[in-house]
Structure formats: structure tokens, C-alpha cells
Design a protein around this motif. Structure first.
Motif, PDB file in Angstrom:
ATOM      1  N   UNK A   1       0.850  -1.192   0.000  1.00  0.00           N
ATOM      2  CA  UNK A   1       0.000   0.000   0.000  1.00  0.00           C
ATOM      3  C   UNK A   1       0.884   1.240   0.000  1.00  0.00           C
ATOM      4  N   UNK A   2       0.639   2.113  -0.968  1.00  0.00           N
ATOM      5  CA  UNK A   2       1.374   3.369  -1.027  1.00  0.00           C
ATOM      6  C   UNK A   2       0.392   4.515  -0.857  1.00  0.00           C
TER       7      UNK A   2
ATOM      8  N   UNK B   1      -4.253   6.738  -2.534  1.00  0.00           N
ATOM      9  CA  UNK B   1      -3.843   5.471  -1.937  1.00  0.00           C
ATOM     10  C   UNK B   1      -3.833   4.416  -3.036  1.00  0.00           C
ATOM     11  N   UNK B   2      -2.675   3.798  -3.241  1.00  0.00           N
ATOM     12  CA  UNK B   2      -2.533   2.758  -4.261  1.00  0.00           C
ATOM     13  C   UNK B   2      -2.315   1.426  -3.566  1.00  0.00           C
ATOM     14  N   UNK B   3      -3.149   0.459  -3.903  1.00  0.00           N
ATOM     15  CA  UNK B   3      -3.023  -0.877  -3.319  1.00  0.00           C
ATOM     16  C   UNK B   3      -3.481  -1.907  -4.336  1.00  0.00           C
ATOM     17  N   UNK B   4      -2.607  -2.837  -4.642  1.00  0.00           N
ATOM     18  CA  UNK B   4      -2.919  -3.942  -5.555  1.00  0.00           C
ATOM     19  C   UNK B   4      -3.481  -3.461  -6.891  1.00  0.00           C
ATOM     20  N   UNK B   5      -2.891  -2.408  -7.432  1.00  0.00           N
ATOM     21  CA  UNK B   5      -3.291  -1.918  -8.744  1.00  0.00           C
ATOM     22  C   UNK B   5      -4.528  -1.041  -8.756  1.00  0.00           C
TER      23      UNK B   5
ATOM     24  N   UNK C   1      -7.200   4.838  -5.043  1.00  0.00           N
ATOM     25  CA  UNK C   1      -8.335   5.410  -4.338  1.00  0.00           C
ATOM     26  C   UNK C   1      -7.943   6.796  -3.863  1.00  0.00           C
ATOM     27  N   UNK C   2      -8.888   7.723  -3.947  1.00  0.00           N
ATOM     28  CA  UNK C   2      -8.619   9.080  -3.489  1.00  0.00           C
ATOM     29  C   UNK C   2      -9.474   9.372  -2.268  1.00  0.00           C
TER      30      UNK C   2
END
Length: 109
Positions: free
Chosen positions: A18-19, A47-51, A54-55
Motif C-alpha cells: 500500500x502506497x 492510496x494505491x493498493x494492488x493496482x 483510491x482518493x
């Protein structure tokens, strides 16, 4: 759960894939069919997680009603049916919130 310092939290999130990135946004506008939600100076995180990205938007917002979209075809129809000029037809449609039947009924009263 024990409190975690920000460095530990970032490390743990990175391990889970998760970034999180803070965006320097000045304004965010969410448009729906009949209104706009306007966030000024919001806190925005990506938020980037598993491709999947999300904002997250945090802040105060203002709700602004949007005027109805009135097509030229609707105006022409009202002009023909009520035998009125373009300006009168447009005004009737605006007052009726874009509702053709209501605009026509008001003009025929």
C-alpha cells in the motif's frame, strides 16, 4: 493495539503493498446530475493498493445546485407546442427545472 509512529506505519503499509501520497490540491469538484460539491483547500490523499488507486478527500465543502440542461430540441418543441418565441420557451423551461410538461402547462395557463 499499541500506538504506532508514522515511520512504522509507512513501513508496514509498504510491506502490504500500500502506497499513500498526499496531493497538493487547491480545489476538488464532484459533479452530480443536479449539484456540485466544491471542496476548497482540501486534504487529498491518493492510496494505491494492488493496482487500484483510491482518493480520499477531507475538508469542508459547499453544495451548489446546477441549473438543468435544456436542449435546443426541448426549446423548439415548447416553441411549437405553445406558439411562443425562443426566449419565452427557454425561460419557461428554466422555471420548470427542464420539465417539458410543466413548462408547457405554465405557458398554456
Amino acid at each position: 493495539m499499541l500506538p504506532m509512529n508514522p515511520k512504522q506505519m509507512k513501513k508496514m503499509m509498504k510491506q502490504m503493498g500500500i502506497e499513500m501520497e498526499e496531493l497538493d490540491a487547491e480545489e476538488v469538484i464532484i459533479r452530480t446530475s443536479d449539484e456540485e460539491l466544491i471542496f476548497r483547500n482540501p486534504n487529498v490523499s491518493k492510496i494505491s493498493a494492488r493496482g487500484v488507486e483510491t482518493f480520499q478527500i477531507v475538508g469542508e465543502y459547499e453544495v451548489v445546485k446546477r441549473p438543468p440542461k435544456i436542449s435546443e430540441d426541448d426549446i423548439k418543441l415548447i416553441m411549437e407546442q405553445a406558439n411562443v418565441d425562443e426566449e419565452t420557451a427557454r425561460r419557461a423551461l428554466e422555471e420548470a427545472g427542464g420539465d417539458l410538461a410543466e413548462a408547457l402547462m405554465k405557458l398554456q395557463e
